[in-house]
Design a protein around this motif. Structure first.
Motif, PDB file in Angstrom:
ATOM      1  N   LEU A   7       0.852  -1.195   0.000  1.00  0.00           N
ATOM      2  CA  LEU A   7       0.000   0.000   0.000  1.00  0.00           C
ATOM      3  C   LEU A   7       0.886   1.243   0.000  1.00  0.00           C
ATOM      4  N   ALA A   8       1.337   1.602  -1.190  1.00  0.00           N
ATOM      5  CA  ALA A   8       2.301   2.688  -1.339  1.00  0.00           C
ATOM      6  C   ALA A   8       1.719   4.048  -1.020  1.00  0.00           C
ATOM      7  N   ASP A   9       0.400   4.162  -0.950  1.00  0.00           N
ATOM      8  CA  ASP A   9      -0.211   5.461  -0.642  1.00  0.00           C
ATOM      9  C   ASP A   9      -0.441   5.666   0.851  1.00  0.00           C
ATOM     10  N   ARG A  10       0.091   4.753   1.684  1.00  0.00           N
ATOM     11  CA  ARG A  10      -0.052   4.878   3.133  1.00  0.00           C
ATOM     12  C   ARG A  10       1.248   5.365   3.760  1.00  0.00           C
ATOM     13  N   ALA A  11       1.147   6.009   4.910  1.00  0.00           N
ATOM     14  CA  ALA A  11       2.297   6.456   5.689  1.00  0.00           C
ATOM     15  C   ALA A  11       2.200   5.844   7.077  1.00  0.00           C
ATOM     16  N   VAL A  12       3.312   5.860   7.809  1.00  0.00           N
ATOM     17  CA  VAL A  12       3.346   5.277   9.148  1.00  0.00           C
ATOM     18  C   VAL A  12       3.966   6.283  10.118  1.00  0.00           C
ATOM     19  N   LEU A  13       3.239   6.603  11.187  1.00  0.00           N
ATOM     20  CA  LEU A  13       3.746   7.445  12.267  1.00  0.00           C
ATOM     21  C   LEU A  13       3.972   6.574  13.500  1.00  0.00           C
ATOM     22  N   ARG A  14       4.873   6.999  14.356  1.00  0.00           N
ATOM     23  CA  ARG A  14       5.187   6.240  15.575  1.00  0.00           C
ATOM     24  C   ARG A  14       5.022   7.133  16.795  1.00  0.00           C
ATOM     25  N   VAL A  15       4.312   6.619  17.793  1.00  0.00           N
ATOM     26  CA  VAL A  15       4.171   7.288  19.082  1.00  0.00           C
ATOM     27  C   VAL A  15       4.690   6.330  20.137  1.00  0.00           C
ATOM     28  N   ALA A  49      10.670  -1.903   6.356  1.00  0.00           N
ATOM     29  CA  ALA A  49      10.750  -1.778   4.900  1.00  0.00           C
ATOM     30  C   ALA A  49      11.448  -2.969   4.245  1.00  0.00           C
ATOM     31  N   GLY A  50      12.523  -3.444   4.849  1.00  0.00           N
ATOM     32  CA  GLY A  50      13.233  -4.585   4.283  1.00  0.00           C
ATOM     33  C   GLY A  50      12.391  -5.842   4.264  1.00  0.00           C
ATOM     34  N   ASP A  51      11.671  -6.077   5.347  1.00  0.00           N
ATOM     35  CA  ASP A  51      10.802  -7.257   5.414  1.00  0.00           C
ATOM     36  C   ASP A  51       9.667  -7.153   4.412  1.00  0.00           C
ATOM     37  N   ALA A  52       9.115  -5.948   4.254  1.00  0.00           N
ATOM     38  CA  ALA A  52       8.027  -5.753   3.295  1.00  0.00           C
ATOM     39  C   ALA A  52       8.501  -6.002   1.871  1.00  0.00           C
ATOM     40  N   SER A  53       9.678  -5.480   1.541  1.00  0.00           N
ATOM     41  CA  SER A  53      10.224  -5.678   0.190  1.00  0.00           C
ATOM     42  C   SER A  53      10.487  -7.149  -0.088  1.00  0.00           C
ATOM     43  N   VAL A  98       7.795   7.475  10.463  1.00  0.00           N
ATOM     44  CA  VAL A  98       8.720   6.368  10.171  1.00  0.00           C
ATOM     45  C   VAL A  98       8.361   5.701   8.844  1.00  0.00           C
ATOM     46  N   SER A  99       7.762   6.473   7.938  1.00  0.00           N
ATOM     47  CA  SER A  99       7.339   5.918   6.650  1.00  0.00           C
ATOM     48  C   SER A  99       8.502   5.396   5.826  1.00  0.00           C
ATOM     49  N   ALA A 100       9.696   5.971   6.022  1.00  0.00           N
ATOM     50  CA  ALA A 100      10.857   5.503   5.249  1.00  0.00           C
ATOM     51  C   ALA A 100      11.321   4.128   5.702  1.00  0.00           C
ATOM     52  N   SER A 101      11.082   3.792   6.955  1.00  0.00           N
ATOM     53  CA  SER A 101      11.570   2.514   7.485  1.00  0.00           C
ATOM     54  C   SER A 101      10.466   1.483   7.701  1.00  0.00           C
ATOM     55  N   HIS A 102       9.211   1.872   7.516  1.00  0.00           N
ATOM     56  CA  HIS A 102       8.090   0.957   7.700  1.00  0.00           C
ATOM     57  C   HIS A 102       7.097   1.085   6.543  1.00  0.00           C
ATOM     58  N   LYS A 103       6.547  -0.039   6.107  1.00  0.00           N
ATOM     59  CA  LYS A 103       5.594  -0.055   4.997  1.00  0.00           C
ATOM     60  C   LYS A 103       4.347  -0.839   5.389  1.00  0.00           C
ATOM     61  N   VAL A 104       3.230  -0.466   4.775  1.00  0.00           N
ATOM     62  CA  VAL A 104       1.955  -1.147   5.022  1.00  0.00           C
ATOM     63  C   VAL A 104       1.698  -2.133   3.892  1.00  0.00           C
ATOM     64  N   VAL A 105       1.350  -3.353   4.270  1.00  0.00           N
ATOM     65  CA  VAL A 105       1.099  -4.424   3.305  1.00  0.00           C
ATOM     66  C   VAL A 105      -0.265  -5.037   3.604  1.00  0.00           C
TER      67      VAL A 105
END
Length: 363
Positions: A3-11, A146-150, A94-101
């Motif tokens: 899901l390339a149109d999603r972003a991920v924030l971390r709290v 990101a690595g695991d998603a790829s 943390v969108s650069a290091s995490h991706k939604v699948v």
């Protein structure tokens, strides 16, 4: 599907659950206490209208990932930072290091594309995946490094992002600013109560008073429905011929077969994927172009009844003004939103079929 149109924030930090508990519509404390991985949550304005929708993923009681639409990530990050005050929390993108699948169910994939979109459990561990907390028919979902998603997406055939959004339309799932423009839609009008976004048992949060008042006044007349157009026939008659169980989404194969390849059946909503050569800014439909009208069976005139939002080809979402209150799921099971035989069309004269949200019929 990535899901390339999603972003991920971390709290993260001591008190992260308490912090989120006070600014979103979900019972985050209950999420942690129940041992659940994820829950949908809406962030509301003081006027009680939706600023953005999200899915909150709990790593533990002091760390949460927020899966949100990419175009609203910056504004949501500013909102979180503004409300942090002196809380010792880390709030970051943390969108650069995490991706939604997402892992779509078989029925979400057109017959000619079968074999893509799902995960081979012999190839991949599903321990990080959870059932989509909005509606189980949407399949599985995960926020991965990101690595695991790829690596996961490289293991086999992957469905196109358009398959995810087409299935979302068939399931009547509003998502992102095309369906939920900032500070414009009440959460109950957006079906967010039916999609598990709203806890009516938790304490105060921003926008809570108006949301509770809307619920308990029992006057919810606007709701999202799936909408679709068909070539060479009345789409509502086509839908009736399927004799679908009301708790099932629109069938993907039948919807694709009903579309005209030349684009003449494309709904005049916000098309998630533009045709080649089109421009997202200049070709975006006006509010008037997205307007929808109805004609009751005993009348000869058309009346405005709602507007289209996001669409993929001939299938999309319609925010409909119902005839009567639809305050909860039971109301959908008890009566129809419009009189039987009512015709619906776009301002341009395109006939439109509608279907109530299938999740309203799951008891």
């Amino acid at each position: 599907v990535g899901l390339a149109d999603r972003a991920v924030l971390r709290v993260a930090g001591q008190g992260a659950a308490r912090f989120l508990q006070g600014i979103c519509s979900q019972d985050v404390a209950g999420l942690v206490g129940a041992g659940k991985k994820a829950a949908p949550a809406a962030f509301l304005s003081p006027r009680g209208k939706v600023l953005c929708d999200s899915i909150i993923v709990a790593r533990d009681s002091n760390e949460f990932l927020i899966d949100c639409y990419g175009s609203v990530a910056k504004s949501l990050l500013r909102l979180l930072v503004r409300h942090r005050l002196r809380e010792p929390l880390v709030i970051e993108d943390v969108s650069a290091s995490h991706k939604v699948v997402a892992c779509l169910p078989d029925e979400a994939i057109a017959t000619e594309d079968q074999g893509v979109g799902g995960l081979n459990t012999q190839q991949s561990s599903l321990q990080d995946f959870f059932e989509d907390p909005r509606f189980s028919a949407m399949g599985l979902r995960a926020v991965l490094e990101a690595g695991d998603a790829s690596a996961l997406l490289a293991e086999g055939a992957v469905a196109d992002l358009s398959a995810y959004h087409f299935w979302r339309m068939c399931c009547t799932i509003p998502e992102g600013p095309s369906d939920l423009p900032a500070d414009a839609v009440l959460p109950l009008h957006a079906n967010l109560d039916l999609l598990n976004f709203v806890s009516f048992d938790k304490g105060c949060y921003i926008g809570q008073e108006l949301t509770a008042r809307t619920k308990h006044r029992g006057a919810v007349r606007r709701r999202f429905f799936s909408a679709f157009a068909a070539k060479d026939c009345d789409p509502q008659d086509l839908l009736d011929s399927f004799a679908l169980s009301p708790n099932l989404p629109l069938p993907v194969d039948a919807m694709r077969q009903a579309a005209n390849p030349d684009g003449s059946t494309d709904l005049p909503g916000f098309q998630v994927f533009k045709h080649e050569g089109s421009d997202a800014e200049t070709d975006a439909p006006t509010e008037e172009a997205r307007a929808v009208q109805l004609m009751r069976p005993y009348e000869q005139t058309w009346h405005p009844c709602g507007s289209l939002s996001s669409a993929v080809g001939n299938v999309g979402l319609l925010l409909l003004r119902c005839e009567g209150s639809f305050n909860n799921a039971k109301d959908f099971r008890d009566r129809s939103a419009l009189p039987e035989g009512t015709k619906i069309s776009s301002k341009q004269g395109m006939l439109i079929g509608i279907r109530p949200p299938p999740y309203a019929f799951i008891e």
